[in-house]
Design an enzyme around this catalytic site. Sequence first.
Site, mmCIF file in Angstrom:
data_model
loop_
_atom_site.group_PDB
_atom_site.id
_atom_site.type_symbol
_atom_site.label_atom_id
_atom_site.label_comp_id
_atom_site.label_asym_id
_atom_site.label_seq_id
_atom_site.Cartn_x
_atom_site.Cartn_y
_atom_site.Cartn_z
ATOM 1 N N ASP A 1 13.508 -7.323 -13.129
ATOM 2 C CA ASP A 1 12.337 -6.636 -13.694
ATOM 3 C C ASP A 1 12.031 -5.290 -13.046
ATOM 4 O O ASP A 1 11.249 -4.507 -13.570
ATOM 5 C CB ASP A 1 11.094 -7.529 -13.571
ATOM 6 C CG ASP A 1 10.746 -7.871 -12.124
ATOM 7 O OD1 ASP A 1 11.512 -7.509 -11.214
ATOM 8 O OD2 ASP A 1 9.706 -8.519 -11.904
ATOM 9 N N HIS A 2 12.643 -4.991 -11.894
ATOM 10 C CA HIS A 2 12.297 -3.775 -11.157
ATOM 11 C C HIS A 2 13.182 -2.576 -11.484
ATOM 12 O O HIS A 2 12.788 -1.440 -11.222
ATOM 13 C CB HIS A 2 12.373 -4.040 -9.646
ATOM 14 C CG HIS A 2 11.124 -4.626 -9.070
ATOM 15 N ND1 HIS A 2 10.556 -5.780 -9.541
ATOM 16 C CD2 HIS A 2 10.324 -4.203 -8.054
ATOM 17 C CE1 HIS A 2 9.468 -6.053 -8.833
ATOM 18 N NE2 HIS A 2 9.302 -5.101 -7.936
ATOM 19 N N ASP B 1 8.699 -11.083 -2.972
ATOM 20 C CA ASP B 1 7.829 -10.035 -3.485
ATOM 21 C C ASP B 1 6.413 -10.406 -3.080
ATOM 22 O O ASP B 1 6.029 -11.578 -3.161
ATOM 23 C CB ASP B 1 7.941 -9.935 -5.013
ATOM 24 C CG ASP B 1 7.168 -8.758 -5.569
ATOM 25 O OD1 ASP B 1 7.789 -7.739 -5.906
ATOM 26 O OD2 ASP B 1 5.930 -8.845 -5.669
ATOM 27 N N ARG C 1 -1.657 -1.817 -7.313
ATOM 28 C CA ARG C 1 -1.590 -0.843 -6.228
ATOM 29 C C ARG C 1 -1.682 0.579 -6.762
ATOM 30 O O ARG C 1 -1.210 0.867 -7.861
ATOM 31 C CB ARG C 1 -0.285 -1.011 -5.435
ATOM 32 C CG ARG C 1 -0.309 -2.305 -4.662
ATOM 33 C CD ARG C 1 0.842 -2.454 -3.714
ATOM 34 N NE ARG C 1 0.645 -3.687 -2.962
ATOM 35 C CZ ARG C 1 1.605 -4.517 -2.609
ATOM 36 N NH1 ARG C 1 2.850 -4.245 -2.919
ATOM 37 N NH2 ARG C 1 1.337 -5.607 -1.926
ATOM 38 N N SER D 1 4.069 -4.005 -0.217
ATOM 39 C CA SER D 1 5.122 -4.879 -0.700
ATOM 40 C C SER D 1 5.799 -5.635 0.438
ATOM 41 O O SER D 1 5.818 -5.194 1.583
ATOM 42 C CB SER D 1 6.164 -4.041 -1.450
ATOM 43 O OG SER D 1 7.295 -4.806 -1.744
ATOM 44 N N ARG E 1 8.830 -5.845 0.802
ATOM 45 C CA ARG E 1 10.214 -5.368 0.867
ATOM 46 C C ARG E 1 10.774 -5.425 2.281
ATOM 47 O O ARG E 1 10.234 -4.861 3.226
ATOM 48 C CB ARG E 1 10.331 -3.969 0.283
ATOM 49 C CG ARG E 1 9.700 -2.873 1.084
ATOM 50 C CD ARG E 1 9.662 -1.592 0.296
ATOM 51 N NE ARG E 1 8.809 -1.737 -0.882
ATOM 52 C CZ ARG E 1 8.363 -0.706 -1.581
ATOM 53 N NH1 ARG E 1 8.687 0.507 -1.260
ATOM 54 N NH2 ARG E 1 7.591 -0.898 -2.626
#
Length: 754
Positions: free
Chosen positions: A95-96, A160, A448, A643, A645
């Site tokens: 999806d990213h 995530d 965000r 995030s 990440r």
Amino acid sequence: MAFDIDMIKSVYSKIAERVDAAREVTGKPLTLAEKILYSHLWDGKTDKAFVRGKDYVDFAPDRIACQDATAQMALLQFMQAGKKTVAVPTTVHCDHLIQAKQGAAKDLKRANETSNEVFDFLESVSNKYGIGFWKPGAGIIHQVVLENYAFPGGMMIGTDSHTVNAGGLGMVAIGVGGADAVDVMAGMPWELKFPKLIGVKLTGELNGWTASKDVILKVAGILTVKGGTGAIVEYFGPGARNLSATGKGTICNMGAEIGATTSTFGYDESMERFLRATDRSDVADAANEIKEYLTGDDEVYANPEQYFDQVIEINLSELRPHLNGPFTPDLATPVGELGKKAKENDWPLKVDWGLIGSCTNSSYEDLSRAASIAQQAIDKKLKPKSDFGINPGSEQIRFTAERDGLLEVFENLGATIFTNACGPCIGQWDRSDRKGDEKNTIVHSFNRNFSKRADGNPNTHAFVGSPEMVAAIAISGRLDFDPMNDTLLNEDGQEVKLDVPVGLELPPEGFAVDENGYLAPTEDGSSVDVKVAPDSERLQLLTPFEPIKDSELKNAKLLIKAFGKCTTDHISMAGPWLRYRGHLDNISNNCLIGAVNAYNKKTNFVKNQLTGEYGGVPDTQREYKAKGIKTIVVGDHNYGEGSSREHAAMEPRFLGVAAVLVKSFARIHETNLKKQGMLALTFANENDYDLIQEDDTFNFVDIENFAPDTPLTIEVTHADGSKDTIKANHTYNDAQITWYREGSALNLIKKQNA
């Protein structure tokens, strides 16, 4: 029937015994969060009461969810673990890596062409290791999880930070780094400091223009971006029961923006309705049999001050719509007051874009309420003054919304329907009216709004609101528009007022979809070949990190002293850098390029102590690495906010940063640093941040005796030869010190599996 129904029934078969045991050991009634935590202990039933905010505890999550940007690094690590298959149900969602530009069909086609190498890798590695794979266009990870995998009383981790969205169905769902996920994929326990508990009592009922989104916008204003750190937020009360399951998901989703470990709601009728509407009656039936164990005890909710560390009460009947921002999701302003505030701060009043969607607000209910405003604009002959973009949450939602005419309403208003993907929310937006660095304003229903996040422009002022409020503001084209009181001039020159939005919790004719985009893995993946081209610029096989030698911390250099907010977006930017999320060397070229240097207030411009010249952060750090010199990063409060990440931890580790010393950490980032074998330290005295100078070197005194609960002494030598001694605190336990001594958590997994 639900995915993994046997696993869910297994969880439910143990929960009563484990919760009853926890009640006996703790000697008190339990919150929902405590019930889920105690029923998911790695060792089963507990024989002790854990101390909130202090005890490190091993848990056994039920499942894992990964999105394509973070899954690459997580699965590259898992490939080293020596396992034939994942130990718990796991999914990957693409999806990213889909950029929003021209519309769904063209954007998806382009993504499949430009990122096919990554998608093929993720599909093949998923097939090899027993992982469910959701193809590009299938939907945004957290909406797909809510529709297919989330279940009341379960525990899930995901790579995530908005994994917390699943709290809308009563889970404890927590965002983690890829190394944490690899632990669980490899059949090992997952460690978490036992969270503190914040209770939010909701009374009354939403009405008028107020939406579920306004609950979390209000809470963010109360707690700020760090107020929930180390805590689970549990919502309860009659107001909570009046919210839809997807509305609950929206509230939990943005819990990541207050730093919370996760957020959750007790099981109720709205969750049951959602489960049955999404073809999971088997889960609803099983949950109903133990429903008293899927919510907090009555005594807890009757006297919350006795059982939560903090209690907030919000009357939904009195709650006003908010727009939060710009540049931070906790700057909360009621809509009617925003115009005055904007003029005082010189925020641009003209709104260029209204964006609806993201994992936060892309449900059928969200689209139906926003569509009711869009239809009014058409009926009242109002021409939108701003551009419109829509990202449906999943193919199931998109298909159903198209069938029911909702998407046609947006299209009739001139909106662009983007792919079922994250798009502008995570910087994957080729903005049609590019502004360069021009000052401008957008409104969106995302979670965000950090500087540069949506479009790369540091002067884009982004404001967060509900989908229906975003629609109203975009139609008006002005940030100071108050749809509750203001009128608009239509094409006939008449003053018209927008009516209160209306929507549907669930589609009256049920959900429908032709092709949901799911690919199940083969039963035996041993013959599946996962190929990573040696010359690929997108993917790179990993080599284990070497442990940091004690001697290397005797003369460490300062790489950068970050000033002010330093999120994971500043440490490892998204947007165009997403293409390198599977290539550690290449993506390390964005390491800390967004952090503001405290000495010159510039980004990506630091002093090289070897040459005395200024240059980019990654270039400077690579010179230190070539000379075998370790470095230290110094930061401000809530360092690593945002995030989950893992790249924000792996990049500095790969380049040779040994320690990060800050005033305070965001939870996920602190854990990520530790997992990669780095020292994550906080100033014992925050004022010592001011002592750090541009040419400093650091000597970690007695580092060879590094131990839990023992502050580290750091001798700082300045350019003029003078010295200061500072103390640095840490929250390492014995296991985490082992990660540090071994070089990373993955090195330890490999050793145990060897």
